[in-house]
Enzyme design. Structure first.
Site, PDB file in Angstrom:
ATOM      1  N   SER A  44       1.290  -0.832  -0.013  1.00 23.41           N
ATOM      2  CA  SER A  44      -0.136   0.088  -0.191  1.00 23.41           C
ATOM      3  C   SER A  44       0.360   1.561   0.158  1.00 23.41           C
ATOM      4  CB  SER A  44      -1.016  -0.152   1.493  1.00 23.41           C
ATOM      5  OG  SER A  44      -2.061   0.986   0.865  1.00 23.41           O
ATOM      6  N   GLU A  99      -9.062  -6.049  -4.616  1.00 21.09           N
ATOM      7  CA  GLU A  99      -8.465  -4.850  -3.223  1.00 21.09           C
ATOM      8  C   GLU A  99     -10.029  -4.223  -2.626  1.00 21.09           C
ATOM      9  OE1 GLU A  99      -5.532  -3.814  -3.076  1.00 21.09           O
ATOM     10  OE2 GLU A  99      -3.855  -5.115  -4.543  1.00 21.09           O
ATOM     11  N   HIS A 116      -7.948  -5.585  -0.095  1.00 18.59           N
ATOM     12  CA  HIS A 116      -6.580  -5.141   0.303  1.00 18.59           C
ATOM     13  C   HIS A 116      -5.611  -5.401   1.278  1.00 18.59           C
ATOM     14  CE1 HIS A 116      -4.258  -2.128  -0.782  1.00 18.59           C
ATOM     15  NE2 HIS A 116      -4.247  -0.951   0.912  1.00 18.59           N
TER      16      HIS A 116
END
Length: 563
Positions: free
Chosen positions: A232, A364, A472
């Site tokens: 990320s 995600e 995610h």
């Protein structure tokens, strides 16, 4: 460990990027510890080992098959006159510094209703995990590869100490370093009086890499075999370092998990009416925001030394507000560290030629959408269509034709699929093509973590009829066992974890993830960028195999649609 508190509905409505709050807080999974002091006594229970760094001796602690050294300073505390300056060298110390306890995390974006600042400005520390016994000097060829982890958290939260690296160290026979770096207003503030100062959080990361270069060998690592990896915001950081002239020679390989130089969110992705999100900002925009913040804080408006002295004199808690932290969570370009926007640098071939793995998770954006459903429900096709119009304007009908709600279990899952493909999957594949086009001989590998039943990270809200799937961040417990989840890995998922650890650490060792006992992971080739060469990572028979992610995520459509 305590799970982070989810954001309240009123809080979600009140901040600029409503979901970034929860994203950042989800990374704050460990109870912050008090920074260990040099020479602090250690108990007999903490019978560790001592290593001489370039700044002094440190004592770690043995955990059987691995040894940890926590809270080692890699730069001076960026406090007082050093606030908003490039990291300065750490002081040397006499005696043996206790390295059995993690240092405090960097100041985090505050939780709703929090009465005190979480974290400290004195936070530029790192942690080292090595296999036990203590490595002995070996010929260079036998030294262990080094993996340096940059945590995620929207440049607003997280800490290196949240990630216990024993799996990577022991199973992969590597040295693993996890890093703290400045966040929010402390890491990404700009002001006309600071000129073209670098993004301080990214400068911290490069200072940590210089520490690794100077000290890896002392821990049995090879300073010429450093792999930078992150997820990320950590992956966005690595994108920056790939395109940063000041990072030359600091790392030899890179792994970008769920973030690339082309990652972006359309308008409305984080909630109706929220602006589009680009992870990097022009220096002038950050300086303008900094001048406005200075006025808000009551500092002089002349832009000279007086205003900087006023700003540096502000208390930590006066700066660590949600509004100010979120106003400065985008690294600036237009400076020596980032001369141009990373996406432009990538497109023009201005990046370091190192082997790269880059990948995403199959679902995600289900994490982001799931965090916001209580505040912004998507119950009907009409709700879904309104979100499409908000995000894509006149292109909304074309997007809906590609993603009809009837083809998904719920309208909310259709919306998450749209955002996953637009913001993560296709932008990451496009970044891979850009790298391959400019450096056709470069070792380049893509993956998609695709476990539909991956354990849910602790702290996420349950939404009936909205499974998180491979959302995610959900690949991280397969690499780091310390991340709290709602249930442990199954036997099949533990086998996948072993494979992933093997892939990651062999890539760190050789620049190629493949091993003789694992399914072949084909490289990405510019001659066939749409071929089924992205490695699916899922448990069970046939779960690890090449797949055509470009087709599965409608990337031909997104590649044609103006951004």
């Amino acid at each position: 460990m305590t799970a982070p508190r989810p954001c309240r509905r009123a809080w979600i409505r009140g901040v600029l990027f409503p979901v970034l709050c929860a994203v950042a807080l989800l990374t704050a999974t460990a109870v912050p510890a008090t920074a260990a002091q040099p020479g602090a006594p250690h108990s007999a229970r903490q019978s560790g080992t001592v290593v001489r760094t370039d700044h002094g001796l440190v004592r770690g602690v043995s955990h059987g098959p691995y040894t940890t050294f926590d809270g080692i300073p890699y730069a001076a505390p960026p406090t007082g006159p050093l606030r908003w300056r490039a990291p300065a060298p750490a002081a040397t110390w006499h005696g043996v510094r206790d390295a059995t306890t993690a240092a405090q995390r960097c100041v985090q974006m505050p939780t709703p209703g929090a009465g005190a600042v979480l974290g400290s400005e004195d936070c530029l520390y790192l942690n080292v995990t090595v296999p036990t016994p203590k490595p002995k000097p070996k010929p260079t060829a036998q030294k262990r590869p080094v993996l340096v982890w940059m945590h995620g958290g929207a440049f607003l939260g997280g800490s290196g100490s949240d990630y216990s690296a024993e799996q990577l160290a022991v199973r992969g026979d590597t040295v693993v370093v996890t890093v703290n770096y400045r966040l929010g207003i402390f890491g990404y503030f700009g002001h006309p009086g600071l000129g073209s100062a670098p993004p301080f959080g990214l400068a911290d990361q490069q200072a940590a890499l210089r520490w690794v270069r100077a000290n890896a060998e002392r821990f049995g690592g090879d300073p010429r075999s450093v792999t930078l990896f992150g997820e990320s915001a950590g992956a966005l950081s690595i994108c920056a370092h790939l395109t940063s002239p000041t990072a030359v020679g600091l790392f030899q390989r890179a792994v970008l998990q769920s973030g690339s130089c082309l990652t972006s969110f359309p308008r409305g992705a984080l909630g109706p009416g929220t602006p589009a999100y680009e992870p990097f900002a022009p220096q002038a925009d950050v300086q303008t925001a900094g001048a406005a913040a200075a006025r808000q804080l009551g500092c002089p408006a002349d832009g000279g030394d007086e205003v900087l002295a006023c700003l540096r004199g502000q208390s930590t808690d006066r700066l660590a507000t949600a509004q100010l932290m979120q106003s400065f969570n985008r690294p600036a370009f237009g400076n020596a560290l980032l001369p141009v926007a990373p996406d432009q640098a990538l497109a023009s071939g201005r990046f370091h030629r190192v082997p790269v793995i880059l990948g995403t998770n199959q679902d995600e954006m289900r994490m982001f959408v799931g965090l916001s459903l209580a505040a912004f429900p998507i119950r009907t096709e009409s709700d879904y269509r309104a979100r499409l119009v908000d995000a894509f304007g006149p292109a909304a009908p074309a997007v809906e034709a590609q993603y009809p709600a009837a083809h998904h279990p719920t309208p909310a899952l259709a919306w998450a699929a749209v955002l996953t493909d637009r913001s993560f999957s296709c932008t990451t594949l496009a970044a891979g093509r850009a790298i391959a086009a400019r450096a056709p001989g470069l070792p380049l590998y893509g993956y998609e973590f695709s476990d539909p039943d991956a354990p849910v990270l602790s702290g996420l809200p349950a939404n009936p009829g909205f499974p998180y799937g491979a959302a995610h961040g959900f690949e991280m417990p397969f690499l780091f066992s310390s991340l709290p989840t709602e249930r442990p890995l199954t036997d099949a998922q533990r086998a996948l974890s072993d494979r992933m650890v093997g892939y990651w650490t062999n890539f760190a060792r050789t620049g190629n993830p493949n091993t003789s006992d694992a399914p072949l992971w084909p490289a990405l080739h510019p001659s066939s960028p749409l071929a089924g060469s992205v490695q699916s990572l899922a448990p069970g028979p046939g779960g690890i195999r090449p797949v055509d992610a470009h087709s599965a995520h409608h990337c031909s459509f997104w590649d044609r649609l103006p951004r």
